[in-house]
Design an enzyme around this catalytic site. Sequence first.
Site, PDB file in Angstrom:
ATOM      1  N   ASP A  11       0.825  -1.206   0.000  1.00  0.00           N
ATOM      2  CA  ASP A  11       0.000   0.000   0.000  1.00  0.00           C
ATOM      3  C   ASP A  11       0.865   1.264   0.000  1.00  0.00           C
ATOM      4  OD1 ASP A  11      -2.246   1.539   0.070  1.00  0.00           O
ATOM      5  OD2 ASP A  11      -2.820   1.068   2.125  1.00  0.00           O
ATOM      6  N   ASN A  59     -10.757  -3.013  -6.252  1.00  0.00           N
ATOM      7  CA  ASN A  59      -9.992  -2.035  -7.031  1.00  0.00           C
ATOM      8  C   ASN A  59     -10.673  -1.643  -8.347  1.00  0.00           C
ATOM      9  OD1 ASN A  59      -6.714  -3.248  -5.964  1.00  0.00           O
ATOM     10  ND2 ASN A  59      -7.893  -1.506  -5.203  1.00  0.00           N
TER      11      ASN A  59
HETATM   12  C1  FPP Z   1      -2.039   0.308  -3.223  1.00  0.00           C
HETATM   13  O1  FPP Z   1      -1.507   1.601  -3.351  1.00  0.00           O
HETATM   14  C2  FPP Z   1      -1.539  -0.540  -4.280  1.00  0.00           C
HETATM   15  C3  FPP Z   1      -2.298  -1.110  -5.241  1.00  0.00           C
HETATM   16  C4  FPP Z   1      -3.759  -0.950  -5.338  1.00  0.00           C
HETATM   17  C5  FPP Z   1      -1.720  -1.939  -6.305  1.00  0.00           C
HETATM   18  C6  FPP Z   1      -0.465  -2.676  -5.964  1.00  0.00           C
HETATM   19  C7  FPP Z   1       0.261  -2.889  -7.210  1.00  0.00           C
HETATM   20  C8  FPP Z   1       1.606  -2.814  -7.358  1.00  0.00           C
HETATM   21  C9  FPP Z   1       2.570  -2.657  -6.265  1.00  0.00           C
HETATM   22  C10 FPP Z   1       2.208  -2.878  -8.701  1.00  0.00           C
HETATM   23  C11 FPP Z   1       1.656  -3.876  -9.597  1.00  0.00           C
HETATM   24  C12 FPP Z   1       2.003  -5.233  -9.216  1.00  0.00           C
HETATM   25  C13 FPP Z   1       2.413  -6.128 -10.086  1.00  0.00           C
HETATM   26  C14 FPP Z   1       2.522  -7.566  -9.686  1.00  0.00           C
HETATM   27  C15 FPP Z   1       2.767  -5.724 -11.437  1.00  0.00           C
HETATM   28  P1  FPP Z   1      -2.508   2.823  -3.445  1.00  0.00           P
HETATM   29  O2  FPP Z   1      -2.594   3.235  -4.872  1.00  0.00           O
HETATM   30  O3  FPP Z   1      -3.799   2.456  -2.796  1.00  0.00           O
HETATM   31  O4  FPP Z   1      -1.757   3.889  -2.601  1.00  0.00           O
HETATM   32  P2  FPP Z   1      -2.415   5.142  -1.872  1.00  0.00           P
HETATM   33  O5  FPP Z   1      -3.289   4.577  -0.794  1.00  0.00           O
HETATM   34  O6  FPP Z   1      -1.237   5.893  -1.358  1.00  0.00           O
HETATM   35  O7  FPP Z   1      -3.186   5.892  -2.926  1.00  0.00           O
END
Ligand code: FPP
Length: 233
Positions: A11, A59
């Site tokens: 996250d 998501n």
């Molecule tokens: C949460 O950060 C993260 C995600 C919803 C996606 C996780 C994906 C990756 C790390 C990269 C893709 C993975 C692969 C296997 C290619 P957020 O966007 O919710 O962060 P925030 O809360 O700060 O907005």
Amino acid sequence: MVPKHVAIIMDGNGRWAKARLLGKAAGHRAGAQALRKLATEAEKIGVKFLTVYAFSTENWKRPQDEIDSLMNLLRDYIQQYIDDSKKNEMRISTIGDLSKLEPDLREKIRDLESMTLAKKGMRVIIALNYGGRDDIVRAARKAALAVASGKLGSNGLTEESFGQFLDTSDVPDPDLLIRTSGEMRMSNFLLWQTAYSEMYFTKKLWPDFNISDLNDAIEQYRSRDRRFGARKD
Ligand code: FPP
């Protein structure tokens, strides 16, 4: 002891990007790079299973351009893993309901899974369109079918046999669950499987999380007294 199975809620990509005046896609790209690096290093220190939450059933509620950028990132990343698989021993598999993904992406994922099936190194499990409740509901449907068709008696339905219907049927439960970016909730990740996992929360944003942070988490894990509900003496 190094935990055999580490699960991670990655996250904070959005906040990481915002702090740098970058778009969300750049944050996810940095997150994917952080994962690729960490996986290699986790394997070196003896982790056997690494499960990461890449895309949840919730998501899909994000803006379409962010979903598209995550899916494209996944396409690139899967291709990189296909290339890497010629030189490394990692086995890659997925959990989640892949039926909602674009057919080309699904096919690429199936290729990668079958190409790495016989690998003897660390197993990386990517959770895609995964939800803990969805996993349990899909398993319950399969269990109901098995009972209805007489393959399983209703008394034969136990925690062990039910676990065989989950997406994680061939993976031990996580020993350690890590969540980055200061949030302290499960967000519908491995709900059934983390019943006795140790939890580790850190304020670090996912793209900044590195092997030294993983070692800190493992050190804390080692100091915990895992009793699984029993008494020690
Ligand atoms: C949460 O950060 C993260 C995600 C919803 C996606 C996780 C994906 C990756 C790390 C990269 C893709 C993975 C692969 C296997 C290619 P957020 O966007 O919710 O962060 P925030 O809360 O700060 O907005």
